[in-house]
Design an enzyme around this catalytic site. Structure first.
Site, mmCIF file in Angstrom:
data_model
loop_
_atom_site.group_PDB
_atom_site.id
_atom_site.type_symbol
_atom_site.label_atom_id
_atom_site.label_comp_id
_atom_site.label_asym_id
_atom_site.label_seq_id
_atom_site.Cartn_x
_atom_site.Cartn_y
_atom_site.Cartn_z
ATOM 1 N N TYR A 143 0.844 -1.185 0.000
ATOM 2 C CA TYR A 143 0.000 0.000 0.000
ATOM 3 C C TYR A 143 0.885 1.243 0.000
ATOM 4 C CZ TYR A 143 -3.946 -3.053 1.378
ATOM 5 O OH TYR A 143 -4.922 -4.028 1.426
ATOM 6 N N LYS A 174 -0.518 -8.317 -2.466
ATOM 7 C CA LYS A 174 -1.917 -7.921 -2.269
ATOM 8 C C LYS A 174 -1.990 -6.414 -2.456
ATOM 9 C CE LYS A 174 -5.581 -7.900 1.086
ATOM 10 N NZ LYS A 174 -5.991 -8.106 2.446
#
Ligand code: FBP
Length: 262
Positions: A143, A174
């Site tokens: 992220y 992810k």
């Protein structure tokens, strides 16, 4: 040692049930039903998710009775949403302890671009080697966050995160999908042999979730690591079945929607 993906992937694809939001977001995500980790593990077992993602504390207290039914991805780091500091997620569990708890893979959040990046990368480098020594796949949450990030949803950063994950040695990346299918295809190429999984995000409409799943799978994703869109849904088993239809059977969102409507 060879990395063993066989416990968490089927035909190189996967659907993971994420349940680390209690630490990351606080109980605001929960109601009286889904605040119980036992409820989530029942969903994981009944819907045959490929793995459930837990933090150490919930794994210690709830996972053992499910250990033969659903593989565990143990998150090794975490943080709350409270401090207003440069993003960093501290390591709170060792790889050795994750193995003891029965983990089939480990998870680690990397805030690429954060002012704390040097520390994050150093810690990740260590745990990545430790996990691989046990043959465990490493799932990295990538992220881009912090004061240097102007638009964390840009396509450029989506692809950059994937490349960071590959080069740091993560096996499954992810990331958040920004809605740009062509850009996602480029990001998946930048990930090389690492597999790209997409996070679910805030609970959205069913059609939107199924469309997103179909778009990313067609653009090269390996699957989804989804939380709120499943366990905040009134019929989590139906939504899980619909997601599996798209991920593993290549069905269209319209075909998969029948699972929910039946
Ligand atoms: P959701 O599918 O509920 O969005 O979960 C995915 C996830 O990556 C969780 O594993 C994690 O707790 C959370 O999102 C972190 O989200 P953020 O940092 O954006 O608040």
């Amino acid at each position: 040692m060879e990395i063993d993906f066989s416990r968490i992937l089927k035909k190189n694809k996967g659907l993971f049930l994420a349940y680390d939001q209690g630490l990351e977001h606080g109980p605001a995500d929960f109601n009286l039903t889904n605040c119980d980790p036992g409820y989530i593990l029942e969903i994981g077992r009944k819907a045959k998710f490929n793995a459930v993602i837990l933090q150490k504390g919930t794994a210690e207290k709830y996972y053992e009775p499910y250990s033969h039914d659903i593989p565990l991805i143990l998150k090794l780091n975490g943080k709350t949403r409270i401090p207003n500091i440069e993003p960093i997620s501290s390591q709170i569990c060792s790889v050795k302890y994750a193995v003891k708890l029965g983990a089939a893979a480990i998870g680690y959040t990397i805030y690429d671009g954060s002012g704390m990046e040097p520390e994050i990368f150093k810690d990740f480098g260590r745990i990545q080697e430790e996990a691989h020594d046990f043959g465990l796949p490493v799932v990295a949450w990538l992220y881009p966050r912090g004061k240097f990030i102007q638009n964390e949803n840009s396509t450029e950063l989506m692809a950059y995160s994937c490349r960071v994950g590959l080069e740091l040695g993560a096996d499954i990346l992810k990331i958040r999908y920004n809605g740009d299918a062509k850009g996602f295809g480029w990001a998946a190429k930048c990930a090389g042999k690492a597999k790209v999984f997409v996070a679910g995000g805030f609970k959205t409409g069913e059609q939107e979730l199924l469309n997103m799943t179909s778009d990313v799978m067609n653009a090269g994703a390996g699957g989804l690591a989804v939380g709120r869109n499943v366990w905040q849904h009134g019929e989590p088993l139906k939504i899980a079945a619909a997601l599996k239809d798209i991920i593993f059977e290549g069905k269209t969102p319209e075909q998969a929607m029948k699972r929910i409507k039946q």
